[in-house]
Each structure stands twice: as structure tokens, then as C-alpha cells.
Write an enzyme that holds these catalytic residues in place. Structure first.
Site: not given
Lengths: 600, 600
Positions: B440-441
Site C-alpha cells: 500500500y501507499e
């Protein structure tokens, strides 16, 4: 849609194209009838079973798990039925002795079968997975009486088997185990103790379970030289108590990260009746027959699991459209984005998976052929040599291929991105399931020590030297200029490995701790030596056969290229660590970090 | 017993001993009041909160998970209460602007806080984890009206925030997103679309939720240049509809491998009312303020999680007695076996964890100090330089420290052996939880491309060159002979990185695909450059302070030694891969593997 396609063509490439397995096996009298067609037929049938019956049960087993109800383990829906079909088709008997109902087919075929079983359902495969080890162990060490009673049931798969080794305080160090065995007057023993982590310790699949239990006799010396092996049935198969239950029970199930479909049991033996297998106090040696078989199979499992992870992450990468690729084809220039398989970063992940799966397959089938040779070659000297080569390769296969099975599954999750972290997609289960393979049947750290201490340094590098001689001889004979860069790379690597083995061996006389510090690096170096040699052979084979199917064989050559370009440089790191440790040993000495670790 | 001890002394070593953080920060007018004691006090308080309140909820959150009932998400027992305590203690306000109720303390302290929050409960930490990013984004881009309405509530933690970016077909490639925003007459917008993977999209912890949503205006150009950012509250905070619900709802929760305590929501926006933040079509730039903050924090989380994994696997290794160690002390010669921490293979796993945790801590605190400097240094030129250095380090921290967080947790599982695979022990949850941080990110592959393409090659290596100049200057000034081997190693590495950057940059003109093939290797090489420099600094610092506490500082020096002996050789592999790719690019050219991958 999560799926499994038996990689029949890739399997044939290794078995038939690279190793001419059928012709090799035909030279052994017991396998005179084996031919390419027969092998192909068995493999196709195994692929059908695995993909059609086992694979659909994999997610079910994960979601449903096993339950313990009134001392009875309930397995996930469909597991028992799949097992009964497995037995009806005769799969448990595949590589077993015809005297006990076996089909007498080669281990090589059994390895292909187990690659596909593991690829489709690791948790389920653990049920039959111990059968062959139990078979080998009883076949080799038990009395005729025991063999007559148990082997036909094991060979047919009618009864399943377990390995009851671990106790709460005795895992890697079986010498610490405390389960006791007291002789009865009738030649049997009363066995009392607690075993943990017993896969399939109880289940509702077969009416009886054959437990192979390690325990201590009253006069046993301390440590690992005082352990004996017993066969302890769940239900007495014969005698006065035939049909009655033995005094053993599953008292608990572990909740685990993965392999939910496999019940990991705590087993309580409470004056359970058992019979000695092999010599008193020599149980570990007997158990190691089972263990070595299990280790090979665990490594094969790593390859199978990585194959399924590869297939599915590749399918996802073909479908998922995201961002424009730097090398997008002209034909897509009006598209807002491209399939992620076009992105080099995704290709790297996929090619790494592919190179490890295919290299691992070469390594495991090569070893399976050694196992067949070690048992069936007419020349005893050849049998012995093959057996020794196999002993050298076993820890490498177990450790390296499970490390890579895990890495492959993790790479697959990465390719799926956020969707890979979600259970629904199916891939995260593979990562959770395969993680245990780095631990069970001897942690990968223990495999590395087994390799370096017992298989390499114990005979002063003789066995390893023979293997490297074989490799070097192949390299020297190479005349194909297209692979000369690879040949040079492998030559350099064998020379490095010889040199490091020699120097680590020498330095270990003065610094006995040194090999324990570098065992993992030495193991992976040895693994790369063999893998790079096999990839070279694969590349040469593909070149020779190219005209039959250019697309297929070119992909093999390009995967070989990938291995040499992107993966083999790991050996620089491995050799680098060994070098810095050697240098340290000779200057400051190697640090014992125990004190530092505990400084807060 | 699974536990977390705030590593206060290790934190102080980096903050105070290595970086003299308090004195550095005091030079910025806003932080004139900061001193060592104040920092120490805040950190101790944060440690207490994390270890006493959050840590006990971690396993609860995993077991219980989140539920969706009638469109309302229920979080695990205790999560809400822990959050309210968090707000009462003023933690959300720590590094926020006093104008909106913030405490105006340095980001450096916030980083230490978040290391410990992540270390004790990753799933819970995702709730407040987005607060600071939302704060920065609104603070910088929103109108005064919006700031007045939202910032005080965010700063106090009274309302939580989300980042609504991903859509089913648009993850890494936000340019593909389809959510629409239609202007209303009153200056607000009607927002319609489906967002997935929204952490904390709904919850029962705060009465309101501030969604930051990316959407397209009617006249938006295609792709990433047509995306605008909106603030979309769950409940209208003011105006006619104050107190009423906006038309957005959570329609589903994902079942995930880990972070079960964090609800991963599918959010349906159905003519929901929102207000523009920043310029039309410039939403990605505004969102990147939030994203960069999130990336740093995700990397810090990797360090924290690896710390807890280290602490617990070390404790287990101290307790678990198994096999005799090659270097067992004389005092134990009558014991049947030794604590496994005595075995070199276990020490290797533990020291690797330790070296990465401590190195990662140096890197993240160093970066946090850059962030404080980039915002508060009185000299604009310095601010700019620090901002650029931080931009260079952010992708490295995100990717390398989450990769190592995962590796550390996996090593910890390995040390626990079979017990590590069992949920009860606690460690396997860490491995499952941390796995998402690599995704994620921005996946770690995207971080590598961001680093190499946008941060290194885009300015022809200028920014990287400045960092390497700083490193080389430190090395040249070294007079401590005890570390001369390490100095030479780092010098060699900076030279290698300069050379490879130059050659990859040159070659990419002709082979634009090349940098995409080697981005991950270049990222880890850059990471090792900085880490080896920091480890050298750590070693020198420890030597200088040794007499104050020889045991503590010697352990730091030995961990530095470990890094240089056992870990740094990875750079040989990394450079090796880049070299073989460069060579390939100049001979056959770099393969596009897409075709080969799909050959079956």
C-alpha cells in the site's frame, strides 16, 4: 479466476528432453517396461486428479479448517472423498513394492505426482504425504509380521500414517524427548507421553491410523542414542483386541497461519500399545529413512506451490491493466494503459518465479532419478554413489526450494497488489500455507548445517568434489559458443565453491564456529552451482530441439538467460559473506553475538 | 509471553547520541523551547501508551476483526476506547500547527511515536495514521473556510480521515479513475463513484469521518492531469444539513491476510456533497502531500514491526533450549542442551533483524529531522535542500524498510520454529500484518521506479550526487583507524553507485527500458550507501561514548560490525545484476519477457 493447469509440457521438457528419464530407468531391471508413453499417461492422469479433484478443495479447506469434537477430528468437506478417489486410482501404491500391493513404478513419477498434489492442495497432501515415508521405514526396518500387517494397508492407502516425533520441549533436538516405552510380556510395549504438531494425528478419512512414535526404553541412554521407534495403531488390526481402540487420543488442534485443512494434533499416548520397529535405541536412524523421504517431498512441494503462484500471478498480470509500459507496442499507443505484464518490474517478479520453478523442477527430478538409481541400479557401486549424491542434494532441495516457494508466493501476492492481500483472490493462502515448509521436517537452518557439516566437511569435501568434477567435465566438453558466457560463469562458480569449501574446512579446525556462521551461504552457493549447471543443460537441450517448437524452446533459453543475468549474481553476495567471515575469523575472530543481542 | 518493551535507550542512541536532535531542532525558531528532557518525556509517554494500551489490543483485533452491520462498521472491542485515550492525551495534535490546536512539536517526535504505535498495533494505527497526511494536505491546499471547519477537528482527533483513491480498475494508476464530481450552484460538488480498499472508510470510533476523495470534473482532461481532490464529510459539519448524513456508504469489507482490526472498505459515493481542495485538475499534487507523509510513516512502521518481532524472537531464543551449541560455555557442559540463542544460525537471524531495525531507525529519524528542517529551517536554501534530500530518501524508506519489516517478521517466525506458525504465539500475526506495507501507499516496485526515474535520473544524478558528496566528505575526514575497513567499504560503495548511476543514465538514452529493469537493485544500493554511512557514524559515536556504558555501546559497535560483515555484501549482488544488465543492453539488448512468460 484462480486456477491450476498441470504444466505437462514443462514437466516433459525436464523428464524427457533433458534427462531422457524413460531410457535411463529402462536400464534398471525392475523398470524394463517403463517407456515414455507410460510415463506420460501416468503424469496426465495425476494432473487431472490434482487439478480437477484437489484444487477446488484448497480454498474450502482453508476457510473451513479442521475441528476437534469429542476427541474426534473432522476434516473439511470433500477431503475424505478426494482421498478415497486417490486410493481407488491406486496413487498411494505408485512407487511401492508389488509384494505388498504396490505398482512398482519409479520414484520419479511419484515426484511428479507430488509436485502436482502440493501445487493444488498442500494441506490435503499432508495426509498421504507421510505414507511413502512410513512405507519405506517399515519396509526397511520392521519385522515380517509387522510388514505383513501394515504394509498392504499403507500401500493401498486404506490406513494413513503419522510421524510422532515432536514433544513440547523437543523439536529440532529429538534427543530431549521423554515419551516412554515399557516392555510388555508379549513383546509389545506400553507407550506414554505427549506428542505435539502431529499432522493428521487424528482424522475422519481412514478407519485406522498408523502412528510411528519415537520413545525411550527404560534402559535407554540419554540423548539421541536412546530413542526407539514404535508402530502404534489407532485401532488394533489383529489379535485379541482387534477392532478396539488403542489408548491414544487427540487432545487439541493448533490454530495456524495456514494449512488449515491439515489437523495439527496434540496426541496423548497413555499406556498405548506399540511394537518396536528396528533395533532398540536406533529409532532415529529408522526415522531418518522417513525423514529423508519427507524432506525431498517438502522441497518438491515448494516447486509445486511456486508453480501455482506463478501461473496465477501471470494470469493476473495479463489481465490487469494499469499504467503505460515503457516498452508498449505501437499497436497500443491509443490505449490509456497496458497489461501490467508489460512492465519490466512485473516481468522481473514473474521471471524470477519462473526461473526458480523450472530450475527447482530440474533439481528435484534429477534427484528423483538418483533415488530410483540408488534403489534399482544393477551395479552396487553406482547405487552407492547415487545414494551419496542424493544425500548431498536432499538438504539443498528441502531448504532452497521451500525458501523459493515462499519467495515465489510472496512475489505473486506482490503482483496482485492490494488484491493479493485479500482472501477472495486465493493467492494469499498460498503464501500462508507454504511458510510452514521452511520449518517442518527440519528447519532450513538445520538443513544448511546438515549439508555443510555432515555432507560436505565430514568427508573433507569428497562427495561435493565428485559432483563438481561431474559439472566441470560437462563444462569442459561444451562446444556451443552461444552459451560460452554461461559456461564461464558456472566454471567460475565451481572454482569459487571448491576454494571456499577448502578454506572453510581448513579454518574450521582452528575456528570450529566458522562453518555454523556461513552454512546458509554455503548451501545456497552449492545450490546455485547445481542449478546453473542444470540451466546450462536446459539451454543446450532447448537449442538442440529448437526446430521442433521454436516458441517453446526459445522461452526455455530465455529463462536460462534470465537465470544467468538476474539471479546468479546472488552468488557474489554469498561468496562475499563467506569471504568476510573467513577474514574476520583470521583477524579479530568470529563474534559470539549472544551477549550483544541481549543488551538493551 | 508476547510482549513489547519501548526501546527507549536505542531511540536515545539515535536521537541524542548520533544526531543531537534537540540541539539541531533548537536552531529552528519554532522549536527554540525543545530540549533533550522534553523529548525524552514525550517519548517515554508514547512508549507507555503504545505498550500498555495498544499492544494488548493487537491480538484481540486480529481474532475479532471488523464487521459490517447495516452499513455500519463495528471495530474490535477496545479499539474505540484506546483511540479516545489517544486523543485525550493530545497525540493527534503532536506535530500540528498551534493555530488549529496543535502542539507544534517536531515531526521527529511524531516519527518516534508512530514507530511505537506501529510496533504494537499496526491495524489500530491505520486509524490515526492518515490524520497527519490529511492535516498536511488540507493545511496546504484548502480554503480558509475548509481549514477552519475541518482542521481543528482533525488536529484534536475528534474526526478521523481517509484517503479515497483506489477504484476497482485504478490502483497504482490513478489516471484511470472514473469517480465523477459535478459542480453545484453553491460552490460544492456532487460526487459519484466507487472507491475500494479504503482503510477506515467507516468505523464506530469517531462521530464523523473526513474523506479526501479523488474525482474528475466534467471538463477534466483524461489521465492523471484531470483529477481533482475533494473533502467529503460523512456527516455535514455545518450549514442547512448540519448533522445529517452525506450520501456515501460502506458497502463491503475485505477479508484479508492480516490487519483484521482495520476495516478495508468499499465506499459508494452517490451524489455525495464535497468541496474542492486545491486547484481543479491538480488533485494528484495535493494528494501527494498526503501520500509522501504516508510513505514515510509506512517505512517507519516497518521498523517498528521489525523491532517487536526482534524483541520477541530474541526472548524466545533465550528461553527455548534445544541442541548443544558449538560454542557452548564451559559452565553448561553438563547440560543436555543450550538456549537456541547460542546457536550461530539463530544469532545470524537475530543479528540481521537487529541490524536492520537499528539501521532503519537511524534512517527514519534522520529523515524526520530533514522534514523538520524542510519546514522550519530559517534559511530557505537549506529548507529546499532538505526537502530535496527527503524526497530522495522517502521511496527508499518506504520500500526498503517494509521489505525488511517483512523479512524481520519472517525471520522471527523461523526462530520460533513450529511454534511460530501457531497463532497462539503471536508472532505469525506480525508477519501477516506487515505484508501489506510492501503494497500500500505505492508498491515497493513503484517506489523503486519513483526513486530511479524521478529522483535520480530526472536531475541527472544531481541530488543523489549531493548526498554522496556529503557521505564522501565524512569518510575523508575520518581519523579513527578502528573503522578503516568500514570506511573503505563505504567509499567503494559510493564510488560504485556514482559509476552505475552515470552508466545507467547514459545507457538509458539508447535503452529506455534499462532503468526499469534495475530500479529495485539501484534502490537497495542507494539504501545501503546511506545505511553503511549511518552505521559508520553509529560505530564512531559508540566508540566516543564507550566509557559511559561499555556494554551498551560495544553492542552498537558489534552490530555495526555485523552489518559490514554479513549484510553489506548484498551490494555485490546488486551491483552484479546492474552490471550484467548493462552488459546485456549493450550486446543482445534487454529482453522483453512478456512473450516468453506466456509460453506454456
Amino acid at each position: 479466476m484462480f486456477a491450476y493447469r498441470p504444466p505437462l509440457k514443462d514437466i516433459q521438457f525436464v523428464l524427457a528432453d533433458m534427462f531422457q528419464a524413460a531410457s535411463v530407468l529402462q536400464h534398471y531391471p525392475e523398470f524394463a517396461e517403463i517407456d515414455q508413453d507410460l510415463m506420460q499417461q501416468v503424469i496426465e492422469e495425476a494432473g487431472r486428479y490434482a487439478s480437477e479433484i484437489l484444487f477446488p478443495l484448497n480454498a474450502v479447506g482453508d476457510a473451513e479448517g479442521c475441528r476437534l469434537e469429542n476427541g474426534q477430528v473432522k476434516t473439511p468437506a470433500g477431503f475424505a472423498s478426494a482421498y478415497h478417489q486417490f486410493c481407488e486410482a491406486g496413487w498411494p501404491a505408485l512407487a511401492c513394492d508389488p509384494e505388498y500391493g504396490g505398482q512398482g513404478l519409479p520414484h520419479t513419477l511419484n515426484s511428479v505426482l507430488y509436485e502436482m498434489l502440493n501445487a493444488t492442495n498442500l494441506a490435503w497432501t499432508m495426509f498421504p504425504g507421510l505414507l511413502h515415508g512410513a512405507y519405506s521405514c517399515i519396509h526397511r526396518y520392521a519385522t515380517d509380521d509387522i510388514k505383513r500387517t501394515y504394509l498392504p494397508k499403507i500401500v493401498s492407502g486404506e490406513w494413513l500414517a503419522t510421524m510422532c516425533l515432536t514433544e513440547p520441549h523437543a523439536g529440532s533436538d529429538l534427543g530431549l524427548l521423554r515419551t516412554k516405552a515399557i516392555p510388555n510380556d508379549d513383546g509389545s510395549y506400553r507407550i506414554t507421553g505427549t506428542k505435539i504438531f502431529i499432522s493428521g494425528g487424528d482424522q475422519d478419512i481412514t478407519e485406522n491410523i498408523v502412528h510411528l512414535v519415537l520413545a525411550r526404553l527404560p534402559d535407554a541412554p540419554a540423548g539421541s542414542k536412546g530413542i526407539s521407534l514404535f508402530v502404534v495403531p489407532k485401532i488394533f488390526p489383529e489379535g485379541e483386541r482387534a477392532g478396539q481402540r488403542n489408548s491414544l487420543i487427540c487432545t487439541g488442534l493448533e490454530h495456524k497461519m495456514g494449512i488449515h485443512g491439515s489437523p495439527t494434533c496434540t496426541m496423548q499416548f497413555d499406556d498405548a500399545t506399540g511394537w518396536l520397529v528396528g533395533e532398540p535405541h536406533r529409532g532415529l536412524a529408522a526415522m531418518f529413512v522417513m525423514m529423508n523421504s519427507a524432506r525431498l517431498q517438502v522441497g518438491i512441494g515448494g516447486v509445486g506451490i511456486a508453480e501455482t503462484a506463478y501461473q496465477n500471478s501471470l494470469a493476473y498480470a495479463n489481465e490487469r491493466i494499469q499504467s503505460r509500459a515503457v516498452n508498449r507496442p505501437e499497436s497500443r499507443k491509443n490505449e490509456p494503459a497496458d497489461p501490467i505484464v508489460m512492465h519490466p518490474a512485473i516481468q522481473r517478479l514473474l521471471m524470477s518465479q519462473r526461473a526458480w520453478v523450472e530450475g527447482g523442477r530440474m533439481l528435484t527430478y534429477y534427484s528423483a532419478l538418483l533415488l530410483d538409481g540408488a534403489e534399482h541400479h544393477p551395479d552396487p557401486a553406482q547405487r552407492k554413489e547415487m545414494d551419496e549424491q542424493l544425500a548431498l542434494l536432499t538438504p539443498i532441495i528441502k531448504a532452497v526450494m521451500t525458501d523459493q516457494g515462499f519467495a515465489g508466493a510472496s512475489n505473486a501476492v506482490q503482483i496482485y497488489g492490494g488484491h493479493g492481500y485479500v482472501c477472495e483472490t486465493g493467492i494469499e493462502q498460498y503464501m500462508r500455507d507454504v511458510r510452514i515448509t521452511m520449518i517442518y521436517e527440519g528447519t532450513n537452518e538445520i538443513q544448511a548445517i546438515d549439508l555443510l557439516m555432515r555432507k560436505i566437511l565430514a568427508d573433507k569435501g569428497h562427495r561435493l568434489g565428485q559432483l563438481l568434477d561431474t559439472i566441470d567435465a560437462t563444462l569442459a566438453a561444451n562446444t556451443d559458443k552461444a552459451v560460452s558466457v554461461a559456461v564461464t560463469a558456472v566454471q567460475k562458480l565451481t572454482a569459487t565453491l571448491r576454494d571456499l569449501t577448502e578454506r572453510v574446512g581448513q579454518a574450521s579446525l582452528e575456528h570450529p564456529v566458522l562453518p555454523y556462521h556461513v552454512a546458509s551461504e554455503m548451501m545456497r552457493l552449492t545450490g546455485h552451482c547445481i542449478l546453473s549447471w542444470l540451466w546450462l543443460k536446459a539451454s543446450q537441450t532447448a537449442t538442440a530441439l529448437r526446430n521442433n517448437d521454436p516458441t517453446f524452446y526459445d522461452a526455455k533459453r530465455h529463462t536460462a538467460d534470465y537465470y544467468f543475468t538476474y539471479i546468479l549474481p546472488e552468488t557474489l553476495q554469498l561468496a562475499g559473506v563467506v569471504e568476510t567471515c573467513l577474514a574476520r575469523a583470521q583477524t579479530q575472530g568470529l563474534q559470539d553475538f549472544r551477549g550483544d543481542l541481549n543488551v538493551q
